[in-house]
Enzyme design. Structure first.
Site, PDB file in Angstrom:
ATOM      1  N   ASP A 107       8.355   2.746   3.702  1.00 44.24           N
ATOM      2  CA  ASP A 107       8.725   3.657   4.787  1.00 44.24           C
ATOM      3  C   ASP A 107       7.771   3.463   5.966  1.00 44.24           C
ATOM      4  OD1 ASP A 107       6.363   4.741   3.868  1.00 44.24           O
ATOM      5  OD2 ASP A 107       7.300   6.457   2.889  1.00 44.24           O
ATOM      6  N   TYR A 255       4.966  14.087  -1.853  1.00 46.61           N
ATOM      7  CA  TYR A 255       4.646  12.663  -1.800  1.00 46.61           C
ATOM      8  C   TYR A 255       3.312  12.327  -2.466  1.00 46.61           C
ATOM      9  CZ  TYR A 255       8.737  12.598   1.092  1.00 46.61           C
ATOM     10  OH  TYR A 255      10.025  12.729   1.523  1.00 46.61           O
ATOM     11  N   GLU A 497       9.764  -0.935  -4.785  1.00 47.17           N
ATOM     12  CA  GLU A 497       9.004  -0.535  -3.599  1.00 47.17           C
ATOM     13  C   GLU A 497       7.521  -0.884  -3.762  1.00 47.17           C
ATOM     14  OE1 GLU A 497       8.699   3.109  -0.391  1.00 47.17           O
ATOM     15  OE2 GLU A 497       9.231   3.614  -2.463  1.00 47.17           O
TER      16      GLU A 497
END
Length: 524
Positions: A107, A255, A497
């Protein structure tokens, strides 16, 4: 008579040859022991780096490039063809330049907590293995990436008791699939202060600044002094205004939720002790705070959220190389716990962890599975070199003993698994080897550099069945499941990721394996 005399003569010469051979053997063993200092584990003798092992040298070069992929701001000497300037106005809302730093993963968020951890681990790798990195012609690259983060951290700390810990809104950011160069969404900042303290992130940033100050001490003493000043202020802020940033800033919980700040306080104090040699920091980790937070005798897993294993290994360095510190009872407890961690990692140890795959990869979690084996292997190679340098031949694991060579063998097994020695016969390091992930969960890599997309129309690239048009070179993807399978799918963020903090640990591991050498006995 003549035959008897001839036979006796031959026998006599035979006896003489045996005696001479025994003397030669004894002399050879004596000389070997003299020059090898009884190093019975066949580890290399301490000294300058040896020949570079091409496999690990090549992998190190690849791994370091991921930091270039993740850089924000106005890029300098950019070698990633599909990356450009981005986030140039970050921090403008608070009249600061927060354009540098690195994006966290696939991201475009700048999360201060894991970013600071990335800097600390990268600093540690450079401090232990700078000579090895230099032998592989990668030291300048590592220091450049480190400074890109610490420049951001310096600017994010405009006052002693204020630290900006996040740039970007996770909800807004994750509603978009776009290139960082084309971002249009708002990028607000979040700070911690005396009213809303965040001990863990302030202390981790102090650790990053303190460790980096040692990296730049000889090459840029002015910058080193600046970093150390920030480290001291941040540590004081973290300690005097205690409070969890996860509790005081609830929006970060989704997160990088912290499970406690005691480990970061000890970690930061340990790095400040190494950076300053001031007794006050040693007293901090061996006094009440050690009793409260060190969790002696209970091994845990090194990660962005748990710094205790790193602290225990780092303080073992003091125990092994500083005779004045070695006698401290609490320092002995740190070292004993570090050795318990090592015993848990060694597959043949009676206390070996069962948390590993059939083929020997340490495995703790479905999400980001490679974080723990890589970080653990980094600690193992560091500790093995501490043993080598200090001539500590063995560690005790219940009734069994193990050597530095055993720890290095474990570290090699984890590195080799990552680089392709696994059931999938693929490299989990993107850009290394002939087979690696083609569908890395990474926005910039998934969208062509010449594509014109906004926040929402970029989602077509996420769902595309075509491989990424750009190679996220150096990305360490999340990794395999417990059954050692891997699904190469861009939507499979659990496995595909990458993250910068994983890369820092991998750089440390590869730097320790790229050649054989001892470590320095003092960072200063």
């Amino acid at each position: 008579m003549g035959k008897e005399e001839k036979s006796g003569g031959c026998w006599g010469w035979f006896i003489v040859l045996i005696v001479v051979g025994a003397i030669a053997l004894a002399l050879g063993l004596t000389l070997r022991n003299k020059f090898h200092h009884h190093n019975d584990d066949d580890s290399p003798v301490p000294g300058p780096p040896g020949a570079v092992t091409k496999k690990y040298g090549d992998a190190l070069k690849v791994a370091l490039q991921f930091f270039d992929v993740q850089k924000a701001g106005k890029l300098e000497n950019n070698e990633i063809s599909w990356r450009g300037d981005s986030a140039l106005t970050d921090g403008k809302d608070v009249k600061l330049d927060l354009s540098k730093g690195m994006y966290d993963a696939g991201d475009h968020m700048k999360f201060g907590f894991p970013m600071a951890y990335t800097a600390t681990v990268l600093s540690w790798a450079i401090l232990e293995y700078g000579d090895q990195m230099n032998a592989a012609d990668q030291l300048d690259s590592a220091k450049d990436s480190l400074k890109w983060i610490t420049d951001f951290l310096v600017n994010a700390h405009p006052e002693p008791n204020v630290l900006y810990i996040q740039v970007g809104d996770p909800e807004l950011d994750h509603k978009c699939w776009d290139r960082p160069e084309a971002m249009t969404e708002k990028r607000p900042t979040i700070q911690i202060n005396t009213s809303a303290p965040g001990t863990e992130v302030a202390a981790e940033t102090a650790a990053a600044m303190a460790s980096a100050s040692l990296v730049f001490k000889s090459s840029d003493p002015k910058y080193s002094s600046t970093l150390l000043k920030h480290a001291k202020e941040l540590f004081t802020f973290a300690d005097k205004h205690r409070g969890s940033y996860s509790e005081n800033i609830p929006e970060v919980q989704t997160y990088y939720n912290s499970t406690g700040y005691g480990d970061e306080l000890l970690w930061a104090a340990s790095w400040l002790y190494h950076a300053t040699t001031e007794q006050t920091y040693l007293d901090y980790v061996t006094g009440t705070n050690g009793e409260t937070f060190a969790n002696w005798g209970s091994p845990t897993w090194f990660s962005w959220d748990d710094k205790l294993p790193g602290t225990q290994v780092l303080l073992s360095r003091s125990s092994l190389f500083n005779s004045k510190v070695a006698s401290n009872a609490d320092i002995k407890k740190y070292r004993k716990t570090a050795e318990a961690i090592m015993c848990g990692l060694l597959p043949k140890s009676p206390t070996a962890t069962s948390s590993r795959t059939k083929n020997g990869l340490i495995w703790i979690s479905d999400w980001n599975a490679l974080q723990h084996p890589v970080a653990s292997a980094f600690l193992a190679v560091v500790y093995s070199d501490y043993m080598l340098t200090s001539r500590s031949l063995k560690i005790q694991c219940d009734a069994d003993t193990f050597t530095a060579k055993d720890l290095r063998k474990f570290a090699l097994s984890q590195a080799n698994y990552v680089l392709g020695d696994n059931p999938m016969k693929m490299s989990y390091l993107v850009g290394y080897g002939d087979k690696y992930s083609q569908y890395v969960h990474h926005r910039g890599a998934s969208i062509p550099a010449d594509a014109t997309t906004g926040c929402s129309d970029g989602w077509d690239w996420l769902s595309s069945d075509k491989p990424n048009p750009n190679v996220a070179v150096g990305a360490l993807v999340g990794g395999p499941f417990l059954n050692e399978s891997f699904v190469d799918d861009r939507n499979n963020s659990m496995q595909t990721e990458p993250s910068t903090y994983n890369s820092a640990a991998l750089v440390g591991l590869l730097s320790g394996l790229v050649t054989t050498s001892s470590v320095v006995t003092s960072f200063t």
